[in-house]
Design an enzyme around this catalytic site. Structure first.
Site, mmCIF file in Angstrom:
data_model
loop_
_atom_site.group_PDB
_atom_site.id
_atom_site.type_symbol
_atom_site.label_atom_id
_atom_site.label_comp_id
_atom_site.label_asym_id
_atom_site.label_seq_id
_atom_site.Cartn_x
_atom_site.Cartn_y
_atom_site.Cartn_z
ATOM 1 C CB SER A 34 7.738 6.571 3.418
ATOM 2 O OG SER A 34 6.781 5.774 4.058
ATOM 3 N NE ARG A 35 1.204 8.707 3.289
ATOM 4 C CZ ARG A 35 0.025 8.274 3.706
ATOM 5 N NH1 ARG A 35 -1.080 8.754 3.158
ATOM 6 N NH2 ARG A 35 -0.060 7.370 4.666
ATOM 7 C CE LYS A 88 -1.308 -10.389 2.619
ATOM 8 N NZ LYS A 88 -1.582 -10.022 4.055
ATOM 9 C CG ASP A 166 -4.027 -7.927 5.757
ATOM 10 O OD1 ASP A 166 -3.637 -7.475 4.668
ATOM 11 O OD2 ASP A 166 -3.259 -8.117 6.725
HETATM 12 P P1 NAP Z 1 1.413 -0.211 7.569
HETATM 13 O O1 NAP Z 1 2.214 -0.484 8.800
HETATM 14 O O2 NAP Z 1 0.171 0.612 7.701
HETATM 15 O O3 NAP Z 1 2.422 0.412 6.521
HETATM 16 C C1 NAP Z 1 2.045 0.847 5.254
HETATM 17 C C2 NAP Z 1 2.731 2.160 4.960
HETATM 18 O O4 NAP Z 1 2.298 2.636 3.696
HETATM 19 C C3 NAP Z 1 2.350 3.251 5.951
HETATM 20 O O5 NAP Z 1 3.242 3.291 7.052
HETATM 21 C C4 NAP Z 1 2.399 4.516 5.120
HETATM 22 O O6 NAP Z 1 3.661 5.162 5.269
HETATM 23 C C5 NAP Z 1 2.286 4.060 3.663
HETATM 24 N N1 NAP Z 1 1.055 4.534 3.022
HETATM 25 C C6 NAP Z 1 0.968 5.087 1.799
HETATM 26 N N2 NAP Z 1 -0.295 5.413 1.501
HETATM 27 C C7 NAP Z 1 -1.024 5.075 2.568
HETATM 28 C C8 NAP Z 1 -2.400 5.198 2.866
HETATM 29 N N3 NAP Z 1 -3.282 5.733 1.991
HETATM 30 N N4 NAP Z 1 -2.841 4.742 4.070
HETATM 31 C C9 NAP Z 1 -1.974 4.206 4.963
HETATM 32 N N5 NAP Z 1 -0.631 4.089 4.725
HETATM 33 C C10 NAP Z 1 -0.171 4.522 3.530
HETATM 34 O O7 NAP Z 1 0.946 -1.584 6.887
HETATM 35 P P2 NAP Z 1 1.737 -2.968 6.830
HETATM 36 O O8 NAP Z 1 1.318 -3.835 7.962
HETATM 37 O O9 NAP Z 1 3.172 -2.709 6.643
HETATM 38 O O10 NAP Z 1 1.056 -3.606 5.536
HETATM 39 C C11 NAP Z 1 1.324 -3.130 4.242
HETATM 40 C C12 NAP Z 1 1.058 -4.254 3.245
HETATM 41 O O11 NAP Z 1 1.906 -5.347 3.576
HETATM 42 C C13 NAP Z 1 -0.372 -4.787 3.311
HETATM 43 O O12 NAP Z 1 -0.850 -5.076 2.041
HETATM 44 C C14 NAP Z 1 -0.257 -6.047 4.154
HETATM 45 O O13 NAP Z 1 -1.239 -7.026 3.808
HETATM 46 C C15 NAP Z 1 1.128 -6.519 3.757
HETATM 47 N N6 NAP Z 1 1.738 -7.364 4.786
HETATM 48 C C16 NAP Z 1 1.756 -6.991 6.091
HETATM 49 C C17 NAP Z 1 2.282 -7.861 7.046
HETATM 50 C C18 NAP Z 1 2.352 -7.490 8.526
HETATM 51 O O14 NAP Z 1 2.707 -8.352 9.328
HETATM 52 N N7 NAP Z 1 2.068 -6.271 8.928
HETATM 53 C C19 NAP Z 1 2.791 -9.085 6.672
HETATM 54 C C20 NAP Z 1 2.824 -9.403 5.321
HETATM 55 C C21 NAP Z 1 2.286 -8.538 4.395
HETATM 56 P P3 NAP Z 1 3.728 6.771 5.115
HETATM 57 O O15 NAP Z 1 2.619 7.328 5.975
HETATM 58 O O16 NAP Z 1 5.099 7.116 5.601
HETATM 59 O O17 NAP Z 1 3.502 7.036 3.660
#
Ligand code: NAP
Length: 306
Positions: A34-35, A88, A166
């Site tokens: 993770s970045r 997903k 989403d």
């Molecule tokens: P998030 O909080 O934004 O986390 C994603 C992580 O990916 C970021 O913290 C980031 O960590 C890393 N990353 C790597 N490349 C990135 C980029 N170009 N832009 C942004 N982040 C990047 O998102 P999330 O809610 O966990 O969702 C991630 C996936 O899980 C999605 O596809 C979503 O549909 C799915 N999902 C989410 C949920 C929910 O409740 N949130 C539920 C089920 C599924 P670093 O900056 O440390 O690299």
């Protein structure tokens, strides 16, 4: 135990994946890429390439980044001989999902394109109850507060981030699990905030091959009580899957269900797929979303600010 690397330590990785991996009898977390984040007790890498190069023992990776960057990561992991568990949706486009299926076949590894809502406690009991009954119509209401569930996330508003689809695609993943055969999108309306690249609300009209109508309403502006409901009208009464599939009512009567355990169940499934040398990839929910972007009428609504 299967050595696992996790990529993209954000909301879903912390809320669901880390606890499910800690409970799993099949997987051990060995490294994180993770970045901007690190997990306690395991080596941290800035990106997947560094993890793959240094962690030769890692046999599988789970990709929890936004969909726009997952294809390249999945490709790299599979080319390096690792099994892949995708959050997903399985991709930002349908063609990249097809490309990943072919890449998994070439590499001889397991690709699991997960749909966590299909593992909600009420989905399989609902499927059993519906078998043999005539379905007359389906309505889906998936309305939540984007500020509560996606605080500060920018990628959801970018191209490929899907906007309100989403969460909405979770309902479509349940729908396509419950009903056999093709579900066709007939009409769609999408509302885009004036300052964003992805919709904040959508209305879909679909039809099952046998003619049954399906209507879905997705909205990200719902404050107060949140709605993740699928109502199925049948010749034997109405079935309601509520709470994202984790509550089930038949003619208004609550049905007894096991507790919610979507993510532990997905890790069990991933382990079984690896053991059986199989993949599990179903793009049908993403196809309905792609069709909505293809034929949906677009309107613009007030700008959205976090
Ligand atoms: P998030 O909080 O934004 O986390 C994603 C992580 O990916 C970021 O913290 C980031 O960590 C890393 N990353 C790597 N490349 C990135 C980029 N170009 N832009 C942004 N982040 C990047 O998102 P999330 O809610 O966990 O969702 C991630 C996936 O899980 C999605 O596809 C979503 O549909 C799915 N999902 C989410 C949920 C929910 O409740 N949130 C539920 C089920 C599924 P670093 O900056 O440390 O690299």
């Amino acid at each position: 135990m299967i050595s696992l690397g996790l990529v993209g330590l954000g909301k879903i990785a912390r809320d669901q994946h880390l606890p499910a991996i800690a409970r799993s009898a099949d997987f051990t977390l060995c490294a994180v890429a993770s970045r901007n984040a690190r997990a306690d007790g395991v080596p941290a890498y800035p990106d997947l390439d560094a993890l793959l190069a240094r962690e030769q023992a890692v046999e599988a990776v789970v990709l929890c980044q936004p969909p726009q960057v997952r294809h390249a990561a999945a490709r790299a992991a599979m080319a390096a001989g690792r099994h892949v568990f995708l959050e997903k949706p399985p991709g930002a486009t349908l063609s990249e999902v097809e490309d990943l299926v072919e890449a998994a076949g070439r590499a001889g590894v397991t690709l699991f394109a997960s749909w966590h809502s299909r593992f909600a406690a009420g989905v399989e009991p609902a499927r059993s109850w519906l078998a043999g009954r005539r379905i007359e119509g389906i309505t889906i209401e998936w309305k939540e507060d984007v500020r509560q569930w996606h605080p500060g996330q920018d990628w959801i508003w970018q191209p490929g981030g899907l906007g309100v689809f989403d969460p909405g695609i979770n309902a479509l993943s349940i729908l396509t699990r419950l009903l056999p055969g093709t579900i066709r999108l007939e009409d769609a309306e999408l509302q885009f905030p004036a300052n964003r690249q992805a919709p904040i609300a959508a209305r879909l009209q679909m039809r099952v091959a046998n003619g049954t109508p399906v209507e879905a309403e997705f909205d990200w502006r719902q404050t107060g009580r949140q709605s993740w409901n699928i109502t199925i009208h049948t010749d034997a009464g109405a079935l309601l899957l509520a709470d994202g599939g984790n509550s089930l009512f038949v003619e208004g009567a609550a049905q007894a269900l096991p507790g919610e355990s979507e993510y532990p169940a997905m890790y069990d499934h991933f382990a079984a797929l690896i053991a059986e040398r199989r993949s599990d990839v179903d793009a049908s929910p993403l196809r309905l979303v792609a069709d909505a972007f293809l034929i949906g009428r677009r309107s613009f609504t007030e700008a959205f600010h976090d």
